[in-house]
Design a protein around this motif. Structure first.
Motif, PDB file in Angstrom:
ATOM      1  N   ARG A  79       5.396   5.450   3.840  1.00  0.00           N
ATOM      2  CA  ARG A  79       5.579   6.483   2.809  1.00  0.00           C
ATOM      3  C   ARG A  79       7.046   6.737   2.471  1.00  0.00           C
ATOM      4  O   ARG A  79       7.403   6.943   1.313  1.00  0.00           O
ATOM      5  CB  ARG A  79       4.914   7.780   3.269  1.00  0.00           C
ATOM      6  N   ASP A 101       0.855  -1.185   0.000  1.00  0.00           N
ATOM      7  CA  ASP A 101       0.000   0.000   0.000  1.00  0.00           C
ATOM      8  C   ASP A 101       0.896   1.242   0.000  1.00  0.00           C
ATOM      9  O   ASP A 101       1.437   1.636   1.039  1.00  0.00           O
ATOM     10  CB  ASP A 101      -0.908  -0.012   1.236  1.00  0.00           C
ATOM     11  N   HIS A 136       0.760  -2.316  -6.535  1.00  0.00           N
ATOM     12  CA  HIS A 136      -0.222  -2.024  -5.492  1.00  0.00           C
ATOM     13  C   HIS A 136      -0.738  -3.324  -4.882  1.00  0.00           C
ATOM     14  O   HIS A 136      -0.983  -4.302  -5.585  1.00  0.00           O
ATOM     15  CB  HIS A 136      -1.383  -1.208  -6.063  1.00  0.00           C
ATOM     16  N   SER A 144       0.177   4.261  -0.200  1.00  0.00           N
ATOM     17  CA  SER A 144      -0.363   5.434   0.491  1.00  0.00           C
ATOM     18  C   SER A 144      -0.328   5.295   2.007  1.00  0.00           C
ATOM     19  O   SER A 144      -0.722   6.221   2.722  1.00  0.00           O
ATOM     20  CB  SER A 144      -1.811   5.677   0.043  1.00  0.00           C
TER      21      SER A 144
END
Length: 321
Positions: free
Chosen positions: A86, A79, A103, A81
């Protein structure tokens, strides 16, 4: 409690040479499955998960945080996001759709990545090696299944991109010559391969690729520092690490508790990243030796000198001696 690893679709099997041009192997393109079991979703997690604490990673962060060590995670993707990941992610590759980022549409890969390299001290969780970099390689579909041919391509991609560690939290029961060949090539390139042993509770057998001697085979322990009931065990296991009810990052910025030798494997991959940042250039053979002579004897085992649990501080002390 759904078992991800037990789910498989009736996918068409073809000779592996059809998938890999120039391959000398003629074998069916078998399926592999991730070694994780979903327990429950959690809205938010703060701080240091129990497994990261158990292996004493926080006590090592004054010496090493895994800075810039590349960890290839061949899994369901990640993921991108997630706030805790991050700053810990490279672009990676999506072997199921080369035009897209890798993803995650399952959650397992994001969970693995979080345990290795989550880095959100103020608002989220911290992984074992918070300054290492995850190179996500999406070879598994949304059901946690992958073909051997895609695993082989993923390993080859990791070799070309010069990752330092490959996390393989998956397995299958049968031997594959093409998978062994890919593992050998990575090993000869100096890449450390960490593989989960499987969740069948077996005493005399573990899954491939963990069973190959070129990998570091990982079993799972619980909070009592005993072998978790689901974990494969025995003389094929190189090291044990926390794998029972491990909380880590999940899809859509959430968190999830999972159990499995998958989760134990990600702790070991993070620990190896810490070690390599502290002492660059160690070979896969040297690292396996360091792990084996620094592990902490397990509770409830009759052979404490044969097997033990990962201990990051003891590991770093062993390499410094």
């Amino acid at each position: 409690m759904p078992l991800i690893e037990a789910f498989s679709l009736p996918m068409l099997k073809k000779p592996l040479s059809n998938f890999l041009p120039g391959s000398i192997w003629s074998e069916e393109d078998s399926l592999l499955h991730v070694h994780g079991m979903v327990f429950k979703s959690t809205a938010r997690e703060k701080g240091i998960p129990w497994g990261v604490q158990e292996i004493k990673a926080p006590q090592a962060w004054s010496l090493t945080t895994g800075h810039r060590i590349k960890v290839g995670v061949i899994d369901t993707g990640v993921d991108f996001s997630h706030p805790d990941l991050r700053y810990s992610l490279a672009r990676g590759i999506n072997l199921l759709n080369r035009a897209a980022l890798p993803h995650d549409d399952n959650g397992h890969g994001t969970h693995i990545a979080g345990t290795i390299a989550a880095a959100n001290q103020l608002r989220g969780m911290i992984g074992v090696a918070p300054r290492s970099i995850i190179y996500p390689v999406k070879a598994f579909d949304n059901n946690g299944s992958a073909f051997v041919s895609d695993i082989v391509l993923g390993i080859e991609w990791c070799v070309r991109n010069r990752v330092d560690v490959i996390n393989m939290s998956f397995g299958m029961k049968t031997r594959s010559k093409s998978l062994l060949n890919a593992v050998n090539n990575a090993y000869n390139a100096g890449i450390i391969i960490i593989a989960s042993s499987g969740n069948d509770g077996k005493r005399k057998s573990i899954d491939y690729p963990a069973r190959y001697p070129q990998t570091i085979a990982v079993g799972a322990t619980n909070r009592l520092r005993r072998v978790a009931p689901f974990s494969n065990r025995g003389h094929y296991i190189d090291i044990y690490a926390p794998g029972d009810k491990i909380l880590s990052s999940w899809l859509r910025g959430k968190y999830n508790e999972m159990s499995g030798t998958s989760m134990a494997t990600s702790h070991v991959s993070g620990a190896i990243a810490l070690l390599l940042a502290h002492r660059p250039g160690l070979s896969p053979g040297e690292i396996k030796s360091i792990l084996k002579r620094s592990m902490l004897p397990l509770r409830g085992t009759k052979t404490p000198r044969v097997t033990g649990e990962l201990d990051v501080l003891r590991m770093l002390q062993a390499v410094d001696r």
